[in-house]
Write an enzyme that holds these catalytic residues in place. Structure first.
Site, PDB file in Angstrom:
ATOM      1  N   VAL A 145       0.821  -1.203   0.000  1.00  0.00           N
ATOM      2  CA  VAL A 145       0.000   0.000   0.000  1.00  0.00           C
ATOM      3  C   VAL A 145       0.859   1.260   0.000  1.00  0.00           C
ATOM      4  O   VAL A 145       0.665   2.178  -0.797  1.00  0.00           O
ATOM      5  CB  VAL A 145      -0.953  -0.001   1.208  1.00  0.00           C
ATOM      6  CG1 VAL A 145      -1.694   1.329   1.320  1.00  0.00           C
ATOM      7  CG2 VAL A 145      -1.948  -1.154   1.106  1.00  0.00           C
TER       8      VAL A 145
ATOM      9  N   ASP B  86      10.274   2.857   6.862  1.00  0.00           N
ATOM     10  CA  ASP B  86       9.925   1.501   7.269  1.00  0.00           C
ATOM     11  C   ASP B  86      10.937   1.030   8.298  1.00  0.00           C
ATOM     12  O   ASP B  86      12.120   1.398   8.240  1.00  0.00           O
ATOM     13  CB  ASP B  86       9.924   0.552   6.064  1.00  0.00           C
ATOM     14  CG  ASP B  86       9.029  -0.657   6.278  1.00  0.00           C
ATOM     15  OD1 ASP B  86       7.939  -0.718   5.677  1.00  0.00           O
ATOM     16  OD2 ASP B  86       9.412  -1.538   7.075  1.00  0.00           O
TER      17      ASP B  86
ATOM     18  N   ARG C 206      14.297  -3.894   3.554  1.00  0.00           N
ATOM     19  CA  ARG C 206      13.314  -3.332   2.619  1.00  0.00           C
ATOM     20  C   ARG C 206      13.749  -1.940   2.167  1.00  0.00           C
ATOM     21  O   ARG C 206      13.710  -1.612   0.979  1.00  0.00           O
ATOM     22  CB  ARG C 206      11.949  -3.275   3.312  1.00  0.00           C
ATOM     23  CG  ARG C 206      10.843  -2.545   2.537  1.00  0.00           C
ATOM     24  CD  ARG C 206      10.344  -3.355   1.394  1.00  0.00           C
ATOM     25  NE  ARG C 206       9.115  -2.772   0.819  1.00  0.00           N
ATOM     26  CZ  ARG C 206       8.705  -2.998  -0.404  1.00  0.00           C
ATOM     27  NH1 ARG C 206       9.403  -3.771  -1.218  1.00  0.00           N
ATOM     28  NH2 ARG C 206       7.582  -2.466  -0.854  1.00  0.00           N
TER      29      ARG C 206
ATOM     30  N   THR D 241      -3.168  -4.042   9.110  1.00  0.00           N
ATOM     31  CA  THR D 241      -4.111  -4.232  10.217  1.00  0.00           C
ATOM     32  C   THR D 241      -4.658  -5.655  10.115  1.00  0.00           C
ATOM     33  O   THR D 241      -5.745  -5.881   9.572  1.00  0.00           O
ATOM     34  CB  THR D 241      -5.258  -3.194  10.161  1.00  0.00           C
ATOM     35  OG1 THR D 241      -5.745  -3.091   8.814  1.00  0.00           O
ATOM     36  CG2 THR D 241      -4.782  -1.836  10.619  1.00  0.00           C
TER      37      THR D 241
ATOM     38  N   THR E 125      -6.905  -0.195   6.967  1.00  0.00           N
ATOM     39  CA  THR E 125      -8.302  -0.579   7.148  1.00  0.00           C
ATOM     40  C   THR E 125      -8.598  -0.831   8.619  1.00  0.00           C
ATOM     41  O   THR E 125      -7.899  -1.607   9.277  1.00  0.00           O
ATOM     42  CB  THR E 125      -8.616  -1.841   6.334  1.00  0.00           C
ATOM     43  OG1 THR E 125      -8.331  -1.593   4.961  1.00  0.00           O
ATOM     44  CG2 THR E 125     -10.085  -2.220   6.482  1.00  0.00           C
TER      45      THR E 125
ATOM     46  N   CYS F 157      -7.141  -8.457   2.736  1.00  0.00           N
ATOM     47  CA  CYS F 157      -8.351  -7.605   2.715  1.00  0.00           C
ATOM     48  C   CYS F 157      -9.636  -8.408   2.909  1.00  0.00           C
ATOM     49  O   CYS F 157     -10.233  -8.375   3.971  1.00  0.00           O
ATOM     50  CB  CYS F 157      -8.417  -6.827   1.399  1.00  0.00           C
ATOM     51  SG  CYS F 157      -7.216  -5.493   1.275  1.00  0.00           S
TER      52      CYS F 157
ATOM     53  N   ARG G 112       0.229 -13.248   2.200  1.00  0.00           N
ATOM     54  CA  ARG G 112      -0.550 -12.923   3.389  1.00  0.00           C
ATOM     55  C   ARG G 112      -1.906 -13.624   3.402  1.00  0.00           C
ATOM     56  O   ARG G 112      -2.689 -13.498   2.475  1.00  0.00           O
ATOM     57  CB  ARG G 112      -0.751 -11.403   3.482  1.00  0.00           C
ATOM     58  CG  ARG G 112       0.504 -10.635   3.841  1.00  0.00           C
ATOM     59  CD  ARG G 112       0.270  -9.143   3.796  1.00  0.00           C
ATOM     60  NE  ARG G 112      -0.009  -8.677   2.447  1.00  0.00           N
ATOM     61  CZ  ARG G 112      -0.316  -7.417   2.161  1.00  0.00           C
ATOM     62  NH1 ARG G 112      -0.408  -6.529   3.122  1.00  0.00           N
ATOM     63  NH2 ARG G 112      -0.542  -7.054   0.910  1.00  0.00           N
TER      64      ARG G 112
END
Length: 431
Positions: A23, A41, A46, A92, A127, A267, A338
């Site tokens: 995202v 981050d 990364r 989240t 979210t 999601c 994920r």
């Protein structure tokens, strides 16, 4: 009483994006094309990879990174201290009991709180359930910074709509919902996103409305997929081809074209639990949402059982059988692991003493081992397996076709197509 400080105009604001994964990175890149932007981050590896022009998520190319000249990356919290707008895009997830896990959000708020100055805006994209931003995040910011909400600093919420692996619907081409804690802040946040979103924005009347809009987007999809999954189970018992039924029903202009399948990812398989958590806090039992979740969470076990039944019908012993699973990512043409529900198929087969090989050309072997303890098979051998399960519709598997994939099978082996990659007459098992 001190006079409330107005939120700043967009101008040449310095942006800090907290969390540069699926995202956050596209957001940081788009802002980095126009104004000073820091991608922050805590993962130093990364940050180092992105500084060298490599994105392991494959969402952003080296050329796109190079095309954001004002973007820098850092894992040093001190680099955040002179930002004007902080955009928090951390995960989240849910915990083992399917309850919202706000720990990433709270830690990110603590990090921002240490850098927060008067007049700053903090925008959340993660979210959450309605009310979470103001009830959980704002108190952390106030406690750490010593500043007062809506006097010294302001809050926005603009839910993410990133679709991993989708090269057609990119961030600038997806309409963005925006909101702010004051009318002035809402205007500033909206103008900020309008500067990078070609598709335009929708300014919600409040943060809670924007939070609710996000969480129901995926809840609606989850419930619709659950309906089709339940119909697929019913039609299978009736020996009716589900794909033919959906094709026939789809000739009506307002029929929604959902298909049965596994529902994973960060999601659709997660967001409904944020809404049900809040509903239960309000003494409301969300029957339809939870029913949809139960159906979709059970589909992996249902699919695995169908494969085992097909093997037994052909007289194959289950114990010691060899099964090849093609695909581990939660969706096609991306490396994202994920909440993949393929892992539930693997667990069901393991419990029945089946030997399993997993092949996924998109997924990192190191990540599969770290996340799930799986050693991926890089090159499956022909004429070796009692069953092959096409669990993810990667383009490589579609290009191979059913005949080539059947080369992996022993004579009379079972080909299971869980994603409708092939025609119904080319597979032995389908959802």
């Amino acid at each position: 009483m001190a006079e409330a400080q107005k939120a700043p105009e967009t101008g040449a604001l310095k942006i800090a994006v907290i969390g540069i994964g699926y995202v956050g990175l596209p957001v940081a890149v788009e802002f980095g094309k126009k104004q000073p932007t820091i991608g922050f981050d805590t993962n130093a590896t990364r940050v180092d990879d992105l500084s060298k022009g490599h994105d392991e998520t494959l969402e952003v190319s080296a050329e796109e990174l190079a095309g954001a000249p004002h973007l820098t990356f850092s894992c040093n919290p001190e680099s955040l201290e002179d930002a004007d707008v902080y955009i928090i895009t951390v995960p989240t997830p849910i915990d083992a009991f399917k309850r919202p896990d706000l720990s990433y959000l709270e830690r990110a708020s603590e990090t921002v709180g240490r850098a927060l100055r008067q007049g700053n805006i903090v925008v959340y994209e993660s979210t959450v359930f309605p009310g979470a931003t103001e009830e959980h995040c704002v108190p952390v910011l106030e406690r750490i910074s010593g500043l007062i909400f809506n006097r010294d600093f302001f809050i926005g919420y603009s839910p993410e709509r990133i679709n991993p692996g989708d090269k057609t619907h990119r961030l600038p081409d997806i309409k963005k919902v925006t909101s702010g804690s004051t009318p002035e802040t809402a205007d500033t946040v909206d103008a900020l996103y309008k500067s990078i979103i070609r598709a335009g924005t929708f300014k919600a009347s409040s943060i809670r409305v924007a939070e609710a809009a996000k969480v129901i987007e995926n809840t609606q999809r989850d419930v619709n997929i659950a309906l089709v999954n339940e119909l697929a189970i019913l039609f299978s018992k009736m020996s009716i081809d589900t794909e033919e039924v959906l094709a026939a029903a789809g000739t009506k202009w307002n029929f929604l074209p959902f298909r049965p399948g596994l529902v994973g990812g960060h999601c659709i398989g997660v967001d409904p639990y944020y809404l049900t958590h809040k509903a239960q806090e309000m003494n409301h039992h969300p029957e339809m949402i939870l029913a949809g979740r139960r159906i979709n969470d059970s589909m992996s076990t249902y699919a695995a059982a169908k494969v085992l039944d097909a093997m037994m019908v052909k007289g194959m012993p289950i114990k010691g059988a060899r099964v090849l699973i093609l695909g581990l990512a939660f969706k096609e043409n991306c490396p994202d692991l994920r909440n993949t529900r393929v892992i539930d198929i693997i667990a069901h087969l393991h419990d029945r003493n089946v030997n399993i090989d997993v092949h996924d050309p998109w997924v990192s072997s190191e990540e599969a081992r770290a996340e799930y303890g799986l050693a991926l098979t890089s090159a499956p051998e022909n004429h070796t397996y009692d069953a092959v399960i096409v669990a993810v519709a990667h383009k490589q598997f579609q290009e191979m076709g059913a005949l080539q994939i059947r080369e992996y099978l022993k004579p009379d082996g079972v080909l299971a197509d869980l994603k409708w990659v092939f025609r119904s007459d080319e597979a032995d098992v389908r959802l």
